[in-house]
Design an enzyme around this catalytic site. Structure first.
Site, PDB file in Angstrom:
ATOM      1  N   SER A  16       0.820  -1.218   0.000  1.00 16.36           N
ATOM      2  CA  SER A  16       0.000   0.000   0.000  1.00 16.36           C
ATOM      3  C   SER A  16       0.850   1.263   0.000  1.00 16.36           C
ATOM      4  O   SER A  16       1.823   1.380   0.757  1.00 16.36           O
ATOM      5  CB  SER A  16      -0.911   0.017   1.228  1.00 16.36           C
ATOM      6  OG  SER A  16      -1.588   1.263   1.305  1.00 16.36           O
ATOM      7  N   SER A  18      -0.659   4.151   0.700  1.00 18.71           N
ATOM      8  CA  SER A  18      -1.398   5.089   1.559  1.00 18.71           C
ATOM      9  C   SER A  18      -0.546   5.655   2.704  1.00 18.71           C
ATOM     10  O   SER A  18      -0.640   6.850   2.998  1.00 18.71           O
ATOM     11  CB  SER A  18      -2.665   4.430   2.103  1.00 18.71           C
ATOM     12  OG  SER A  18      -3.575   4.207   1.042  1.00 18.71           O
ATOM     13  N   THR A  63      -8.977  -1.741   2.516  1.00 23.74           N
ATOM     14  CA  THR A  63      -8.790  -2.130   1.123  1.00 23.74           C
ATOM     15  C   THR A  63      -9.023  -3.628   0.974  1.00 23.74           C
ATOM     16  O   THR A  63      -9.511  -4.281   1.903  1.00 23.74           O
ATOM     17  CB  THR A  63      -7.418  -1.645   0.597  1.00 23.74           C
ATOM     18  OG1 THR A  63      -7.356  -1.897  -0.801  1.00 23.74           O
ATOM     19  CG2 THR A  63      -6.250  -2.314   1.306  1.00 23.74           C
ATOM     20  N   LYS A  67     -13.427  -4.610   1.936  1.00 23.07           N
ATOM     21  CA  LYS A  67     -14.360  -3.496   1.686  1.00 23.07           C
ATOM     22  C   LYS A  67     -15.825  -3.898   1.864  1.00 23.07           C
ATOM     23  O   LYS A  67     -16.630  -3.124   2.376  1.00 23.07           O
ATOM     24  CB  LYS A  67     -14.152  -2.924   0.281  1.00 23.07           C
ATOM     25  CG  LYS A  67     -12.863  -2.122   0.130  1.00 23.07           C
ATOM     26  CD  LYS A  67     -12.778  -1.545  -1.276  1.00 23.07           C
ATOM     27  CE  LYS A  67     -11.575  -0.636  -1.438  1.00 23.07           C
ATOM     28  NZ  LYS A  67     -11.589   0.065  -2.736  1.00 23.07           N
ATOM     29  N   ASP A 103     -13.923   6.415  -3.237  1.00 28.75           N
ATOM     30  CA  ASP A 103     -13.380   6.076  -4.559  1.00 28.75           C
ATOM     31  C   ASP A 103     -14.046   6.876  -5.679  1.00 28.75           C
ATOM     32  O   ASP A 103     -13.377   7.304  -6.625  1.00 28.75           O
ATOM     33  CB  ASP A 103     -13.521   4.576  -4.838  1.00 28.75           C
ATOM     34  CG  ASP A 103     -12.511   3.741  -4.055  1.00 28.75           C
ATOM     35  OD1 ASP A 103     -11.422   4.271  -3.762  1.00 28.75           O
ATOM     36  OD2 ASP A 103     -12.810   2.578  -3.740  1.00 28.75           O
ATOM     37  N   ALA A 132     -14.554  -1.597  -8.335  1.00 25.39           N
ATOM     38  CA  ALA A 132     -14.082  -0.305  -8.841  1.00 25.39           C
ATOM     39  C   ALA A 132     -15.054   0.260  -9.862  1.00 25.39           C
ATOM     40  O   ALA A 132     -15.289   1.469  -9.922  1.00 25.39           O
ATOM     41  CB  ALA A 132     -12.699  -0.459  -9.460  1.00 25.39           C
ATOM     42  N   ARG A 153     -16.811  -9.225 -19.596  1.00 21.58           N
ATOM     43  CA  ARG A 153     -16.762 -10.561 -20.216  1.00 21.58           C
ATOM     44  C   ARG A 153     -17.956 -11.402 -19.781  1.00 21.58           C
ATOM     45  O   ARG A 153     -18.574 -12.081 -20.578  1.00 21.58           O
ATOM     46  CB  ARG A 153     -15.456 -11.270 -19.812  1.00 21.58           C
ATOM     47  CG  ARG A 153     -14.291 -10.930 -20.717  1.00 21.58           C
ATOM     48  CD  ARG A 153     -13.138 -11.867 -20.462  1.00 21.58           C
ATOM     49  NE  ARG A 153     -12.822 -11.911 -19.032  1.00 21.58           N
ATOM     50  CZ  ARG A 153     -11.615 -11.716 -18.535  1.00 21.58           C
ATOM     51  NH1 ARG A 153     -10.608 -11.460 -19.325  1.00 21.58           N
ATOM     52  NH2 ARG A 153     -11.402 -11.781 -17.237  1.00 21.58           N
ATOM     53  N   ARG A 157     -22.789 -10.149 -14.811  1.00 27.22           N
ATOM     54  CA  ARG A 157     -22.261  -9.205 -13.809  1.00 27.22           C
ATOM     55  C   ARG A 157     -22.537  -7.765 -14.234  1.00 27.22           C
ATOM     56  O   ARG A 157     -22.852  -6.912 -13.406  1.00 27.22           O
ATOM     57  CB  ARG A 157     -20.763  -9.428 -13.605  1.00 27.22           C
ATOM     58  CG  ARG A 157     -20.465 -10.732 -12.874  1.00 27.22           C
ATOM     59  CD  ARG A 157     -19.068 -10.751 -12.315  1.00 27.22           C
ATOM     60  NE  ARG A 157     -18.880  -9.781 -11.245  1.00 27.22           N
ATOM     61  CZ  ARG A 157     -17.709  -9.538 -10.674  1.00 27.22           C
ATOM     62  NH1 ARG A 157     -16.631 -10.162 -11.071  1.00 27.22           N
ATOM     63  NH2 ARG A 157     -17.605  -8.642  -9.709  1.00 27.22           N
TER      64      ARG A 157
END
Length: 277
Positions: A16, A18, A63, A67, A103, A132, A153, A157
């Site tokens: 990370s 951060s 993270t 999450k 985000d 994301a 793909r 989803r």
């Protein structure tokens, strides 16, 4: 006043950046505080959250892979976390543990910096349908983009996300991407394609109109194959590093009481760190 403490937790977490970002701000603003990376295995995550206050933490970042668990475990959630279904920022407010998601803010603020007026450039094509992607779609809807096309793909989803976000969001299989790009003003890659070790091209920007903006949320490498191909044909490109830097701003403000600035100096420091590894 005791030192204010915050953290980032994930599993693994050693990679990370951060702590470097928040450490830079703590030094820059002369704040008596600390921000550390803490590796917590999934089985220990609930106990870790329960002990936050006793351990003197103001809050922290969450993270992968925590999450969704954080979303389920917090006492209150902000609007972005509710919409996205994941929490990346924790803080205490009115005695309760809150979870937020920054985000979407980070994504939009990065484009504001490098492609002002981007939201008027729709339709948008979003590659990928993971966590994301949910943050990106939330940001696009917040900014009034009325035609958002999710390409994945696994079509199911993408359909799940189009139902979740409702009007103006459509789902498409990977084979449709060529047609979808023909009138798109914004192309966003949220997939792992383009990361080091996964160097494929997520979509071919050759089919985009000349005014299109192309952005990738991947930031290692800074110039992904998608961004390189887009730049090669003269399109406006925005790399993913600014999203990482800007998503850190709201949390820092909550824990340490100062709203930090994303500066060229901070960006240079993180770029140097990426290049050193």
């Amino acid at each position: 006043m005791a030192e204010k403490k915050a953290f980032v937790t994930g599993h693994p977490i050693a990679h990370s950046r951060s702590p470097k970002i928040h450490g830079h701000w703590l030094a820059r603003y002369g704040i008596d505080g600390s921000y550390q990376a803490i590796d917590v295995a999934p089985d220990d995550f609930a106990a870790f959250l329960n002990a936050l206050r006793d351990n003197g933490f103001q809050g922290g970042n969450v993270t992968i892979p925590h999450k969704e668990a954080a979303f389920a475990l917090v006492e209150r959630r902000d609007e972005a976390a509710e919409a996205i279904g994941a929490v990346n920022t924790l803080w205490f407010e009115d005695g309760k543990l809150w979870g937020g998601n920054t985000d979407a803010h980070g994504f939009a603020a990065n484009l504001d910096d490098y492609a002002p007026g981007w939201a008027a450039n729709g339709p948008a094509v979003v590659l990928g349908a993971g966590g994301a992607s949910r943050a990106v779609i939330h940001a696009l809807k917040e900014r009034g983009v009325g035609d958002i096309r999710i390409v994945n793909r696994t079509l199911a989803r993408a359909e799940e996300l189009s139902h979740r976000f409702g009007a103006g969001v459509s789902a498409h299989g990977a084979d449709a991407v060529g047609d979808l790009l023909a009138d798109a003003g914004l192309l966003v890659n949220t997939t792992a394609l383009g990361m080091h070790g996964n160097e494929g091209l997520s979509a071919d920007p050759a089919g985009l109109p000349d005014h299109a903006i192309v952005t990738d949320i991947v930031y290692v490498p800074l110039e992904t194959p998608l961004l390189a191909a887009a730049r090669g044909r003269g399109l406006w490109t925005v790399d993913g590093l600014g999203m990482l830097l800007h998503q850190a701003v709201p949390g820092f403000e909550r824990w340490f009481g100062t709203r930090p600035e994303v500066t060229a100096e901070l960006r240079r420091m993180i770029v140097a760190d990426i290049e050193a590894h």
